[in-house]
Every structure is written in C-alpha cells, then in structure tokens.
Scaffold this motif. Structure first.
Motif, short mmCIF file in Angstrom:
data_model
loop_
_atom_site.label_atom_id
_atom_site.label_comp_id
_atom_site.label_asym_id
_atom_site.label_seq_id
_atom_site.Cartn_x
_atom_site.Cartn_y
_atom_site.Cartn_z
N UNK A 239 0.83 -1.21 0.00
CA UNK A 239 0.00 0.00 0.00
C UNK A 239 0.87 1.26 0.00
N UNK A 240 2.00 1.21 0.70
CA UNK A 240 2.92 2.35 0.70
C UNK A 240 3.49 2.59 -0.68
N UNK A 241 3.88 1.49 -1.35
CA UNK A 241 4.39 1.60 -2.72
C UNK A 241 3.34 2.20 -3.65
N UNK A 242 2.09 1.78 -3.48
CA UNK A 242 1.02 2.30 -4.34
C UNK A 242 0.75 3.78 -4.04
N UNK A 243 0.78 4.16 -2.73
CA UNK A 243 0.53 5.55 -2.36
C UNK A 243 1.61 6.47 -2.92
N UNK A 244 2.86 6.06 -2.85
CA UNK A 244 3.95 6.88 -3.38
C UNK A 244 3.83 7.06 -4.88
N UNK A 245 3.36 6.03 -5.58
CA UNK A 245 3.21 6.14 -7.03
C UNK A 245 2.01 6.98 -7.41
N UNK A 246 0.88 6.77 -6.72
CA UNK A 246 -0.35 7.48 -7.08
C UNK A 246 -0.32 8.95 -6.65
N UNK A 247 0.30 9.25 -5.50
CA UNK A 247 0.26 10.61 -4.96
C UNK A 247 1.47 11.43 -5.40
N UNK A 248 2.66 10.82 -5.34
CA UNK A 248 3.90 11.57 -5.60
C UNK A 248 4.55 11.21 -6.92
N UNK A 249 4.04 10.19 -7.60
CA UNK A 249 4.65 9.78 -8.86
C UNK A 249 6.00 9.12 -8.68
N UNK A 250 6.23 8.50 -7.51
CA UNK A 250 7.50 7.84 -7.21
C UNK A 250 7.31 6.34 -7.35
N UNK A 251 8.06 5.72 -8.22
CA UNK A 251 7.96 4.28 -8.45
C UNK A 251 9.02 3.57 -7.62
N UNK A 252 8.58 2.90 -6.56
CA UNK A 252 9.49 2.18 -5.67
C UNK A 252 8.83 0.86 -5.29
N UNK A 253 9.59 -0.21 -5.32
CA UNK A 253 9.02 -1.54 -5.06
C UNK A 253 8.75 -1.74 -3.58
N UNK A 254 7.83 -2.65 -3.27
CA UNK A 254 7.53 -2.94 -1.87
C UNK A 254 8.70 -3.62 -1.17
N UNK A 255 9.54 -4.34 -1.94
CA UNK A 255 10.71 -4.96 -1.34
C UNK A 255 11.74 -3.91 -0.93
N UNK A 256 11.89 -2.87 -1.76
CA UNK A 256 12.80 -1.78 -1.39
C UNK A 256 12.30 -1.05 -0.15
N UNK A 257 10.99 -0.90 -0.06
CA UNK A 257 10.41 -0.28 1.14
C UNK A 257 10.69 -1.13 2.37
N UNK A 258 10.53 -2.45 2.24
CA UNK A 258 10.81 -3.36 3.34
C UNK A 258 12.28 -3.27 3.77
N UNK A 259 13.18 -3.16 2.80
CA UNK A 259 14.60 -3.03 3.13
C UNK A 259 14.88 -1.73 3.87
N UNK A 260 14.23 -0.64 3.42
CA UNK A 260 14.39 0.64 4.11
C UNK A 260 13.92 0.54 5.57
N UNK A 261 12.75 -0.05 5.77
CA UNK A 261 12.19 -0.15 7.13
C UNK A 261 13.10 -0.98 8.03
N UNK A 262 13.62 -2.07 7.48
CA UNK A 262 14.51 -2.94 8.26
C UNK A 262 15.77 -2.19 8.69
N UNK A 263 16.36 -1.44 7.76
CA UNK A 263 17.60 -0.72 8.07
C UNK A 263 17.35 0.42 9.04
N UNK A 264 16.26 1.17 8.85
CA UNK A 264 15.96 2.29 9.75
C UNK A 264 15.68 1.77 11.16
N UNK A 265 14.98 0.64 11.27
CA UNK A 265 14.73 0.05 12.58
C UNK A 265 16.02 -0.29 13.30
N UNK A 266 16.99 -0.85 12.57
CA UNK A 266 18.27 -1.19 13.17
C UNK A 266 19.04 0.06 13.59
N UNK A 267 18.93 1.14 12.80
CA UNK A 267 19.63 2.39 13.12
C UNK A 267 19.00 3.07 14.32
N UNK A 268 17.66 3.05 14.41
CA UNK A 268 16.97 3.77 15.48
C UNK A 268 17.05 3.08 16.84
#
Length: 476
Positions: A239-268
């Motif tokens: 849903x995040x991937x779809x929202x970024x594409x529909x609202x902001x025109x940003x094409x990003x895969x859900x797997x890339x989003x999952x990788x971002x969340x995993x890394x940010x969680x480890x950093x925080x």
C-alpha cells in the motif's frame, strides 16, 4: 499564540506536579490487607514462588600455602600419596575444589564409586556432583537436591521429610484427599537456579543492519515519506508503494520499502533504547501475541504509567522468565538512580515474581511487585491499581492496530526492528491526547516547521550520532 502555548505548558507542568504528589500519597497509604490464602487451590498452588534459599559459597585456599604453613607451624612436610596394590591414582585433571591440590595428593576415598579425599585439606568431594555454590533450604537448612532441568534454569527441591515448610503444606491438604493425589499439591520447598545470566547480556547491541544510507535512485525525503506512510499511517509495504506512485509519482518496489524499514529500525534502536526518558516510579508491564515466521511470538512491554512512555520491549518464542527479565532490565536501565519506592504493576503471571527475586539476588534492586489478578476487582490491590493495568492493555490494542497490516513478520530481526520503528513513533512522533496532542518526549533537534518526513530524517541523524558515540569506547 505564544502566550497561549506558554500558558498550556505551565499548566502541564502543574498537572505533573499534582500527579507526583498523588503518587506519594498512594505510596504512603499502600498498606493492604493480606490476600486470602489459596494454599489449597489446585489451580494456583504450583505457581507460587518460594523465598530465596541460603546460599553458601565454599571457602577456597591454595595448597602451596598450606604446605608452607604445615612446614613452618608443625615442621611437617606433606608428601604425595604412596599408592599400594591396586589403588591407582585419580585422573590427571582431578583437582581438589577447595585448595586446588593436584591428583598426586588425592585419594580415591571409596574405590571407584566416585568419592575423593584431599590429603592436604581433608576435603571430601565428588566430581559428578561438584558445585560452586551450596544451596540450603531456608526453613530447615537441608541441602537442596537438583530434580529437573529447564531451558533457562534448574529446579532444586528440599526432600527433607521433617522440613517445617513440608509439614505446614502437608497439614493444609484436605483430610479426605487420598495419598495418590498428593502429587497435585505443592508440598516441598522449590528453588529455580538460573543457568543463563540474563544480567550480563548486552542490552544495546549494534546490529549489522545499522549501516549508512546510499541512495542511488531515491533520496532522504523519499525515505521520510516511506516511514510516514508505513509507520504513521499504518500502511503495508504494498500500500505504501502504491501511495507513493499514485500521490507523488515515485515508483518504488515494496521490497525496497521493506529493506528501508529494516535498516531504519536497526539504526533507530540504540537511540530509542538509550534515550533519557526520566521515568517516574510507577511502571506497568504486560505481554501480547504476534506472529513471526508463522509461529506465535510473545511481545513484552514495560511502560511508564504516568508519562505513558514505552521503556522496555522484547520478543520471544516462549513465554518464559528470560525475556521477562530482559524487558525489565531495559526499563530499569532508564533510571540514573534506581528508586527506593518503585511500584511495578503486572498481571498474575508467575514469571514477574521470579524476575523480581532474581533482581534482588543478582543486582540488589528491590521494588514492590503489584499483581492485578483477573478482570474483576475482587481485592483491594486490584481495585487500586486496575487503572495502570488498563493503560498497558490500551497500549497493546494501539500496537495491534498498526500490526494487523503486516500479516506477521518474516524473521526475528524483522519483528524486533519493526517494533522498534513503532516504539520510536509512539515515544517521539505520535500526538497524545493526554499530553494536549503533543508528543511524549521532546527532541531538541525538531523545529515547529518540520513536517513528518523531516522529523524522521532528523531522528535517523540523531540515531547515527548515537551509534558513533556507542562505538567510541570500542575504537579506543
């Protein structure tokens, strides 16, 4: 506008002072009548926790000093044992546990049955049952016998038939109970000796996933948008991937989003776990259920009942005392000086009582454990502290509303880092009605004009600085 804000700020400070005064009054009047004796209850009796045993540490010395002492005091030299006949010496690795004398000074006291005697200090010992500590029953002084081994601890029992504890428990059994049903009752004194030291485990490990961000295609603002949609607005990765594409025109895969969340969680995680929350002296704890790799996983929370801040959190596949101790350690670590009048509210699960005993034995931290039993206020304790238990139950429901979109986690790391993201949002970014729609913990780096993606970016920057500070002693 500034005058109104300053007025509300002073009002909030005044309310906090009133709350602290009320807590002091509650602490002074916290004298409750004893709960009804449930010693005859088959349902709860085996979950009782007995008091700590008498722990006797053996006195040790050096056999070389003893040899010199015998020579100076008595003009006598202790020589190695002269073996005769079939009396073979013990194995080379056998040493006296009291004076560390080598095998040349040790008798096989009863042949090959396993008992040894030291010629220098007269110590009798058995290598099979050799213990560093001697555990005694606090009621009769009888040595405890090891009966069972569990994942985290060994169970020791007093088997003395004349023990006062055993006699008292035996007298409480209904007279019409046949002897073959006595095993259903807890009759003997029991102590659980931990084989894993949960107090030496590192509470703030730095994950290998806590790395820098190299954006080849995207940028930090897009990362902030990903966190805002996924964590704040409770959207799944797709849903995040779809929202970024529909609202902001940003094409990003859900797997890339999952990788971002995993890394940010480890950093925080190091920043969230080591922040100076300045907690009060009333904490409450509870556990709930999530799914990890399709298996039921337990999520433990400890929060400040007054400030509503989450102070400790852990996940585990079993509902045992180990993760309970680690969660409580995370919360207690937030205190610069451990309070003398700490009230810890939990449910009736016996792991909290066992954890309390271990904190007293290992770290000499004493606090009052208040267990709110059941859903109805059947006693004075539950009636007084029910509000605190309801606060943490409400926290569980708030977390579950964000958790449902995940359909469970795919790994243990994924679970703990996703929960870390949610705890960071809850403690630093989420508006709370009890705080006049403000955040629970102010971060100085935030400005009034910052939008949510910018706040996430600043939180990541502060976390990276915290990781560098934690690594400085290791580098030195």
């Amino acid at each position: 506008m500034v005058t109104i804000i300053s007025h509300f700020y002073k009002l909030i400070q005044l309310l906090f002072l009133i709350i602290f005064k009320l807590l002091d009054i509650i602490e002074e009047k916290r004298k409750y009548p004893p709960l009804p004796d449930d010693s005859k209850s088959l349902k709860y009796q085996k979950f009782k926790l007995d008091k700590s045993p008498i722990i006797i540490k053996p006195q040790t010395t050096d056999y070389i000093l003893l040899l010199e002492y015998y020579k100076l005091r008595y003009n006598f030299t202790v020589r190695p044992i002269a073996r005769r006949g079939s009396n073979l010496p013990p194995e080379v690795h056998i040493k006296c546990p009291r004076c560390n004398a080598p095998h040349i000074y040790i008798y096989k006291n009863n042949g090959n049955k396993g008992q040894y005697e030291c010629k220098i200090c007269d110590k009798h010992f058995n290598t099979i049952a050799l213990k560093e500590l001697s555990l005694k029953c606090p009621y009769c002084g009888y040595s405890l016998d090891k009966k069972k081994s569990r994942k985290y601890f060994n169970i020791h029992k007093c088997v003395n038939p004349k023990c006062s504890y055993y006699e008292d428990q035996l007298a409480k059994i209904p007279k019409d109970t046949p002897k073959e049903k006595y095993h259903k009752y807890k009759l003997h004194y029991i102590y659980r000796e931990f084989v894993i030291d949960f107090f030496k485990m590192d509470l703030h490990p730095i994950s290998e996933k806590a790395t820098g961000f190299n954006f080849k295609k995207f940028n930090p603002h897009i990362l902030g948008l990903v966190l805002t949609y996924s964590v704040n607005l409770k959207l799944s990765t797709r849903k995040t991937s779809q929202a970024l594409k529909d609202i902001h025109g940003i094409s990003i895969s859900h797997q890339q989003i999952s990788n971002y969340l995993h890394t940010v969680g480890a950093v925080l995680k190091p920043f969230v776990d080591t922040f100076d929350y300045q907690p009060t002296n009333v904490l409450t704890a509870d556990e709930t259920y999530i799914k990890t790799k399709g298996k039921r996983t337990y999520l433990w929370f400890v929060m400040d009942s007054v400030k509503k801040t989450i102070l400790g959190y852990q996940t585990s596949f079993d509902r045992s005392v180990g993760p309970c101790i680690l969660t409580m350690r995370m919360a207690f670590d937030k205190y610069k000086i451990f309070p003398d009048n700490l009230a810890f509210i939990a449910d009736g699960y016996p792991a909290y009582k066992l954890a309390q005993q271990q904190f007293e034995i290992n770290e000499n931290k004493k606090f009052e454990l208040i267990q709110v039993i059941g859903l109805c206020n059947k006693d004075k304790v539950s009636e007084t502290w029910r509000y605190a238990k309801q606060i943490v139950e409400r926290l569980n429901r708030t977390f579950k509303s964000s958790y449902r979109n995940t359909n469970g986690y795919g790994s243990e790391d994924g679970a703990i880092f996703s929960i870390t993201l949610w705890v960071a949002y809850y403690n630093f970014l989420r508006p709370h009605s009890q705080n006049n729609n403000g955040v629970l913990n102010e971060v100085q780096s935030f400005s009034v004009d910052d939008n949510m993606p910018a706040k996430w970016q600043k939180l990541i920057l502060l976390s990276q600085e915290k990781i560098l500070n934690l690594q400085e002693p290791k580098i030195a």
